[in-house]
Design a protein around this motif. Structure first.
Motif, PDB file in Angstrom:
ATOM      1  N   PHE A 159       0.838  -1.200   0.000  1.00  8.02           N
ATOM      2  CA  PHE A 159       0.000   0.000   0.000  1.00  8.02           C
ATOM      3  C   PHE A 159       0.871   1.247   0.000  1.00  8.02           C
ATOM      4  O   PHE A 159       0.557   2.234   0.638  1.00  8.02           O
ATOM      5  CB  PHE A 159      -0.963  -0.017   1.188  1.00  8.02           C
ATOM      6  CG  PHE A 159      -2.046  -1.043   1.053  1.00  8.02           C
ATOM      7  CD1 PHE A 159      -3.213  -0.739   0.379  1.00  8.02           C
ATOM      8  CD2 PHE A 159      -1.882  -2.321   1.552  1.00  8.02           C
ATOM      9  CE1 PHE A 159      -4.214  -1.685   0.229  1.00  8.02           C
ATOM     10  CE2 PHE A 159      -2.868  -3.272   1.417  1.00  8.02           C
ATOM     11  CZ  PHE A 159      -4.037  -2.956   0.749  1.00  8.02           C
ATOM     12  N   GLY A 160       1.971   1.190  -0.714  1.00  7.43           N
ATOM     13  CA  GLY A 160       2.827   2.347  -0.872  1.00  7.43           C
ATOM     14  C   GLY A 160       4.161   2.266  -0.159  1.00  7.43           C
ATOM     15  O   GLY A 160       5.067   3.003  -0.454  1.00  7.43           O
ATOM     16  N   GLY A 161       4.304   1.389   0.778  1.00 11.34           N
ATOM     17  CA  GLY A 161       5.574   1.253   1.468  1.00 11.34           C
ATOM     18  C   GLY A 161       5.400   1.254   2.970  1.00 11.34           C
ATOM     19  O   GLY A 161       4.385   1.672   3.497  1.00 11.34           O
ATOM     20  N   GLY A 162       6.427   0.743   3.647  1.00 15.18           N
ATOM     21  CA  GLY A 162       6.409   0.712   5.094  1.00 15.18           C
ATOM     22  C   GLY A 162       5.871  -0.561   5.703  1.00 15.18           C
ATOM     23  O   GLY A 162       5.849  -0.701   6.905  1.00 15.18           O
ATOM     24  N   GLU A 163       5.436  -1.515   4.886  1.00 14.90           N
ATOM     25  CA  GLU A 163       4.917  -2.770   5.405  1.00 14.90           C
ATOM     26  C   GLU A 163       5.917  -3.892   5.119  1.00 14.90           C
ATOM     27  O   GLU A 163       6.245  -4.131   3.976  1.00 14.90           O
ATOM     28  CB  GLU A 163       3.572  -3.155   4.759  1.00 14.90           C
ATOM     29  CG  GLU A 163       2.532  -2.067   4.748  1.00 14.90           C
ATOM     30  CD  GLU A 163       2.526  -1.258   3.464  1.00 14.90           C
ATOM     31  OE1 GLU A 163       3.174  -1.650   2.475  1.00 14.90           O
ATOM     32  OE2 GLU A 163       1.885  -0.208   3.457  1.00 14.90           O
ATOM     33  N   GLN A 164       6.376  -4.551   6.164  1.00  8.05           N
ATOM     34  CA  GLN A 164       7.257  -5.702   5.989  1.00  8.05           C
ATOM     35  C   GLN A 164       6.398  -6.930   5.742  1.00  8.05           C
ATOM     36  O   GLN A 164       5.339  -7.084   6.349  1.00  8.05           O
ATOM     37  CB  GLN A 164       8.103  -5.921   7.246  1.00  8.05           C
ATOM     38  CG  GLN A 164       9.048  -4.783   7.549  1.00  8.05           C
ATOM     39  CD  GLN A 164      10.167  -4.687   6.510  1.00  8.05           C
ATOM     40  OE1 GLN A 164      10.794  -5.672   6.163  1.00  8.05           O
ATOM     41  NE2 GLN A 164      10.397  -3.493   6.005  1.00  8.05           N
ATOM     42  N   ILE A 165       6.849  -7.801   4.837  1.00  2.68           N
ATOM     43  CA  ILE A 165       6.069  -9.008   4.595  1.00  2.68           C
ATOM     44  C   ILE A 165       6.095  -9.878   5.845  1.00  2.68           C
ATOM     45  O   ILE A 165       7.090  -9.942   6.550  1.00  2.68           O
ATOM     46  CB  ILE A 165       6.536  -9.811   3.355  1.00  2.68           C
ATOM     47  CG1 ILE A 165       7.979 -10.283   3.512  1.00  2.68           C
ATOM     48  CG2 ILE A 165       6.341  -9.019   2.097  1.00  2.68           C
ATOM     49  CD1 ILE A 165       8.377 -11.297   2.451  1.00  2.68           C
ATOM     50  N   SER A 166       4.966 -10.488   6.100  1.00  3.41           N
ATOM     51  CA  SER A 166       4.818 -11.388   7.237  1.00  3.41           C
ATOM     52  C   SER A 166       3.624 -12.290   6.968  1.00  3.41           C
ATOM     53  O   SER A 166       2.983 -12.179   5.920  1.00  3.41           O
ATOM     54  CB  SER A 166       4.594 -10.594   8.529  1.00  3.41           C
ATOM     55  OG  SER A 166       3.313  -9.987   8.524  1.00  3.41           O
ATOM     56  N   SER A 167       3.303 -13.136   7.913  1.00  5.04           N
ATOM     57  CA  SER A 167       2.156 -14.024   7.721  1.00  5.04           C
ATOM     58  C   SER A 167       0.840 -13.249   7.688  1.00  5.04           C
ATOM     59  O   SER A 167      -0.180 -13.780   7.266  1.00  5.04           O
ATOM     60  CB  SER A 167       2.106 -15.079   8.825  1.00  5.04           C
ATOM     61  OG  SER A 167       2.030 -14.440  10.083  1.00  5.04           O
ATOM     62  N   SER A 168       0.838 -11.978   8.076  1.00  5.39           N
ATOM     63  CA  SER A 168      -0.386 -11.168   8.035  1.00  5.39           C
ATOM     64  C   SER A 168      -0.367 -10.135   6.907  1.00  5.39           C
ATOM     65  O   SER A 168      -1.187  -9.231   6.885  1.00  5.39           O
ATOM     66  CB  SER A 168      -0.604 -10.480   9.366  1.00  5.39           C
ATOM     67  OG  SER A 168       0.457  -9.584   9.633  1.00  5.39           O
ATOM     68  N   THR A 169       0.545 -10.256   5.945  1.00  4.81           N
ATOM     69  CA  THR A 169       0.625  -9.330   4.817  1.00  4.81           C
ATOM     70  C   THR A 169      -0.678  -9.375   4.034  1.00  4.81           C
ATOM     71  O   THR A 169      -1.165 -10.457   3.717  1.00  4.81           O
ATOM     72  CB  THR A 169       1.808  -9.679   3.912  1.00  4.81           C
ATOM     73  OG1 THR A 169       3.003  -9.555   4.677  1.00  4.81           O
ATOM     74  CG2 THR A 169       1.885  -8.756   2.702  1.00  4.81           C
ATOM     75  N   PRO A 170      -1.271  -8.210   3.679  1.00  8.21           N
ATOM     76  CA  PRO A 170      -2.557  -8.211   2.980  1.00  8.21           C
ATOM     77  C   PRO A 170      -2.498  -8.712   1.539  1.00  8.21           C
ATOM     78  O   PRO A 170      -3.524  -9.002   0.951  1.00  8.21           O
ATOM     79  CB  PRO A 170      -2.995  -6.751   3.023  1.00  8.21           C
ATOM     80  CG  PRO A 170      -1.746  -5.978   3.230  1.00  8.21           C
ATOM     81  CD  PRO A 170      -0.808  -6.872   3.987  1.00  8.21           C
ATOM     82  N   CYS A 171      -1.333  -8.813   0.952  1.00  9.12           N
ATOM     83  CA  CYS A 171      -1.156  -9.419  -0.379  1.00  9.12           C
ATOM     84  C   CYS A 171      -1.844  -8.687  -1.508  1.00  9.12           C
ATOM     85  O   CYS A 171      -2.515  -9.292  -2.345  1.00  9.12           O
ATOM     86  CB  CYS A 171      -1.587 -10.892  -0.372  1.00  9.12           C
ATOM     87  SG  CYS A 171      -0.628 -11.875   0.772  1.00  9.12           S
ATOM     88  N   THR A 172      -1.691  -7.404  -1.627  1.00 12.00           N
ATOM     89  CA  THR A 172      -2.096  -6.687  -2.825  1.00 12.00           C
ATOM     90  C   THR A 172      -1.110  -5.633  -3.206  1.00 12.00           C
ATOM     91  O   THR A 172      -0.477  -5.038  -2.468  1.00 12.00           O
ATOM     92  CB  THR A 172      -3.452  -6.022  -2.710  1.00 12.00           C
ATOM     93  OG1 THR A 172      -3.469  -5.180  -1.610  1.00 12.00           O
ATOM     94  CG2 THR A 172      -4.552  -7.005  -2.670  1.00 12.00           C
TER      95      THR A 172
END
Length: 121
Positions: A108-121
């Protein structure tokens, strides 16, 4: 008298609206700042180099799918496209997590690290 409300009558339009909003919210930042999503595409292993056009193209596809889900009278094919995109993104996240990799997914533009709760879009 009990009134039965069909799924298609209430929940389906709401669900499609949420799906559309999610894709537009995910795609718009990629159009404005394609470098972050291009870097994520590289880190996911899809491309071998940073290609800002790829980040912008991904954002454009996401916005297009979101708008199509929202405005077309029969959103079946846009919903199928959304499902395919979500499946690919989920597969990439799962593959990265299986390799014990953690990086900014630019979902969603940056700042999110991938993890098991990543929203995947």
């Amino acid at each position: 008298m009990v009134r039965v409300v069909s799924f298609a009558g209430t929940a389906l339009p709401l669900t499609m609206g949420i799906l559309a909003a999610m894709f537009v919210a995910s795609g718009a930042p990629k159009l404005r700042r394609p470098f972050a999503s291009a870097l994520a595409i590289l880190r996911f292993g899809v491309l071998r180099g940073i290609r800002p056009w790829a980040g912008r193209a991904l954002g454009g596809v996401e916005v297009l799918v979101g708008v199509a889900v929202a405005v077309l009278p029969n959103p079946f094919w846009p919903a199928v496209a959304a499902l395919l995109l979500l499946s690919v993104f989920t597969g990439l996240v799962v593959a990265a997590l299986a390799r014990d990799r953690s990086f900014d997914c630019a979902c969603f533009g940056g700042g999110e690290q991938i993890s098991s709760s990543t929203p995947c879009t």
